[in-house]
Design a protein around this motif. Sequence first.
Motif, short mmCIF file in Angstrom:
data_model
loop_
_atom_site.label_atom_id
_atom_site.label_comp_id
_atom_site.label_asym_id
_atom_site.label_seq_id
_atom_site.Cartn_x
_atom_site.Cartn_y
_atom_site.Cartn_z
N MET A 1 0.84 -1.20 0.00
CA MET A 1 0.00 0.00 0.00
C MET A 1 0.88 1.25 0.00
O MET A 1 1.88 1.29 0.69
N THR A 2 0.52 2.22 -0.80
CA THR A 2 1.30 3.46 -0.82
C THR A 2 0.63 4.47 0.10
O THR A 2 -0.56 4.49 0.26
N ARG A 3 1.46 5.30 0.72
CA ARG A 3 0.90 6.34 1.58
C ARG A 3 1.69 7.62 1.35
O ARG A 3 2.72 7.63 0.69
N GLU A 4 1.18 8.69 1.95
CA GLU A 4 1.87 9.98 1.82
C GLU A 4 3.22 9.92 2.51
O GLU A 4 3.36 9.31 3.56
N ARG A 5 4.22 10.56 1.90
CA ARG A 5 5.51 10.63 2.59
C ARG A 5 6.05 12.05 2.48
O ARG A 5 5.65 12.81 1.60
N THR A 6 6.95 12.36 3.39
CA THR A 6 7.53 13.70 3.40
C THR A 6 8.94 13.65 2.84
O THR A 6 9.73 12.80 3.24
N VAL A 7 9.25 14.52 1.93
CA VAL A 7 10.63 14.63 1.46
C VAL A 7 11.06 16.08 1.59
O VAL A 7 10.23 16.97 1.79
N PHE A 8 12.35 16.31 1.49
CA PHE A 8 12.88 17.67 1.53
C PHE A 8 13.52 17.97 0.19
O PHE A 8 14.22 17.13 -0.37
N ILE A 9 13.22 19.17 -0.32
CA ILE A 9 13.74 19.54 -1.64
C ILE A 9 14.55 20.82 -1.52
O ILE A 9 14.15 21.76 -0.84
N CYS A 10 15.70 20.85 -2.18
CA CYS A 10 16.51 22.07 -2.21
C CYS A 10 15.82 23.06 -3.14
O CYS A 10 15.58 22.74 -4.30
N LYS A 11 15.51 24.27 -2.64
CA LYS A 11 14.77 25.19 -3.51
C LYS A 11 15.69 25.86 -4.51
O LYS A 11 15.24 26.62 -5.35
N ASN A 12 16.97 25.58 -4.40
CA ASN A 12 17.89 26.16 -5.37
C ASN A 12 18.11 25.24 -6.56
O ASN A 12 17.99 25.65 -7.71
N CYS A 13 18.42 23.96 -6.29
CA CYS A 13 18.75 23.08 -7.41
C CYS A 13 17.80 21.90 -7.55
O CYS A 13 17.91 21.14 -8.49
N GLY A 14 16.89 21.73 -6.60
CA GLY A 14 15.92 20.64 -6.76
C GLY A 14 16.39 19.31 -6.21
O GLY A 14 15.71 18.30 -6.37
N HIS A 15 17.53 19.28 -5.56
CA HIS A 15 18.05 18.06 -4.96
C HIS A 15 17.05 17.53 -3.92
O HIS A 15 16.50 18.29 -3.14
N GLU A 16 16.84 16.20 -3.91
CA GLU A 16 15.86 15.63 -2.98
C GLU A 16 16.55 14.85 -1.89
O GLU A 16 17.56 14.19 -2.12
N SER A 17 15.99 14.93 -0.68
CA SER A 17 16.57 14.18 0.42
C SER A 17 15.45 13.74 1.35
O SER A 17 14.42 14.38 1.43
N LEU A 18 15.68 12.61 2.06
CA LEU A 18 14.63 12.13 2.95
C LEU A 18 14.66 12.86 4.28
O LEU A 18 13.69 12.87 5.02
N LEU A 21 18.52 18.89 5.47
CA LEU A 21 19.96 19.10 5.50
C LEU A 21 20.23 20.60 5.60
O LEU A 21 19.50 21.41 5.04
N GLY A 22 21.27 20.95 6.32
CA GLY A 22 21.64 22.37 6.47
C GLY A 22 22.26 22.90 5.20
O GLY A 22 22.04 24.03 4.81
N ARG A 23 23.03 22.03 4.53
CA ARG A 23 23.69 22.47 3.31
C ARG A 23 23.43 21.44 2.22
O ARG A 23 23.56 20.24 2.46
N CYS A 24 23.09 21.93 1.06
CA CYS A 24 22.73 21.04 -0.03
C CYS A 24 23.97 20.43 -0.64
O CYS A 24 24.88 21.13 -1.05
N PRO A 25 24.03 19.08 -0.73
CA PRO A 25 25.20 18.45 -1.35
C PRO A 25 25.23 18.68 -2.86
O PRO A 25 26.27 18.54 -3.49
N GLY A 26 24.09 19.05 -3.44
CA GLY A 26 24.04 19.26 -4.88
C GLY A 26 24.65 20.58 -5.29
O GLY A 26 25.48 20.65 -6.19
N CYS A 27 24.24 21.68 -4.61
CA CYS A 27 24.69 23.00 -5.07
C CYS A 27 25.42 23.78 -3.99
O CYS A 27 25.76 24.93 -4.19
#
Length: 447
Positions: A1-18, A21-27
């Motif tokens: 069964m699928t359910r809602e989940r929360t993710v975090f997205i970097c608003k600068n480069c779109g990097h996704e993390s579960l 994070l204080g600092r984005c590893p992408g940008c």
Amino acid sequence: MTRERTVFICKNCGHESLKWLGRCPGCQEWNSYVEKTQGPASTRPQAVAQELSQVATEQLSRLVLPYSEFNRVLGGGIVPGSLVLIGGDPGIGKSTLLLQVAGAVAESGRGVLYVSGEESVNQIRLRAGRLEILGEGLYLLPETSVENILGSAEEIAPQLMIIDSIQTMYREGLPSTAGSVGQVRECTLRLMQWAKSSGVPVLLVGHVTKDGTIAGPHVLEHIVDVVLYLEGERFSSYRLLRGVKNRFGSINEVGVFEMGEQGLVEVTNPSEAFLSQRAEGAIGSVIVPTLEGTRPLLVEIQALTSPSSFGLPRRTANGVDFNRLLLLCAVLTRRAGVSLSNQDVIVNVVGGIKISEPAADLGVALAISSSFRGVKVDPNMVALGEVGLSGELRPVSQLERRLAEGANLGFKTCLLPTPSRAGLSSPPQIELIAADSLAQALKLALA
Ligand code: TYD
Ligand code: MG
């Protein structure tokens, strides 16, 4: 069964993390993560793999606009089902340009849906009057809900849809407000799906943030097919439409427009336009044939040096790269006997143009030296060449094109690196003056 989940997205480069994070590893941006809830993944029909040789080639008949400057930047017209993002500073003319495009496409007998989240139908009507757009087949929709927009689009069945702007749009059922990363991303994805399934191209307006990137960030640039920027200086009437990303063509093209009483007018001979206000024979002024995509463009580079009144000398670069200017000042000081260590240096490219290619180095260095020595450069000469750290001149690409443009506009000579002259395949239409080093070039040009 699928359910809602929360993710975090970097608003600068779109990097996704579960997790947050204080600092984005992408940008490497600090504090750029925002929380986003993702609904259960919808079940989609599975796609079928096909052998490439068996794929029928659909004739991609592009929607050719009546603006050749616009078409060239797009790579020959708008590809059906594509998503084109047009970014630019507020007030630069994005809405004007797109309303003109909408008017012209509608006039050619193809329906256009113009959705505005920023202006009322009356405001658009006023602008259209000024632009002399008749408006048959052009439908205006003041709406910001993507679901409602797509509902109207199904009804009207336009052949082109324009969204002004993506930051004002929202999708129901998302917690964030319009203009936030999550909304911008979801709206764009939904519009993309619609464009691909209906085959109708969509033009999106995107606002630019203070640091010059499209707000609601690089995520947007990854999703869309084509990214164009409308640029220009506030107080100059020229506007450049520049390709930044294009899945269907070259990104090096620019289209040139001029903002007038009746909207944007194409400038078909930009070199002539940019040079029209030149004070011939002025000190510190040099003409450079730069290459924008496939088209050579003659631009005037101006420089001014003046003794620094105190402390560190300052350098100001308008239209050329600041670090490149620092490099050229250092090379001039150390290798060419032009001592700039106690001089403020200002360089400006006329007409609000930005030059990024190193082929303009010699022109910039020459303009600075001309101002420093108080000697003017021959007004019938153009200059070309990359400057290396030891003061040597390096060849430039596509010389024939550049020389032809210079000759077309009546220039008589071209100062260029010696290796460039050797590489010429056909005899040039203008006289060539070759130099091995920056020092030698200055000697020849500032005699
Ligand atoms: P606009 O298209 O509203 O900019 P954007 O959508 O990028 O924010 O451009 C508005 C500017 O253009 C405004 O300063 C007035 C100027 N303008 C003209 O000079 N001539 C015209 O015919 C029109 C319609 C606008
Ligand atoms: Mg606008």
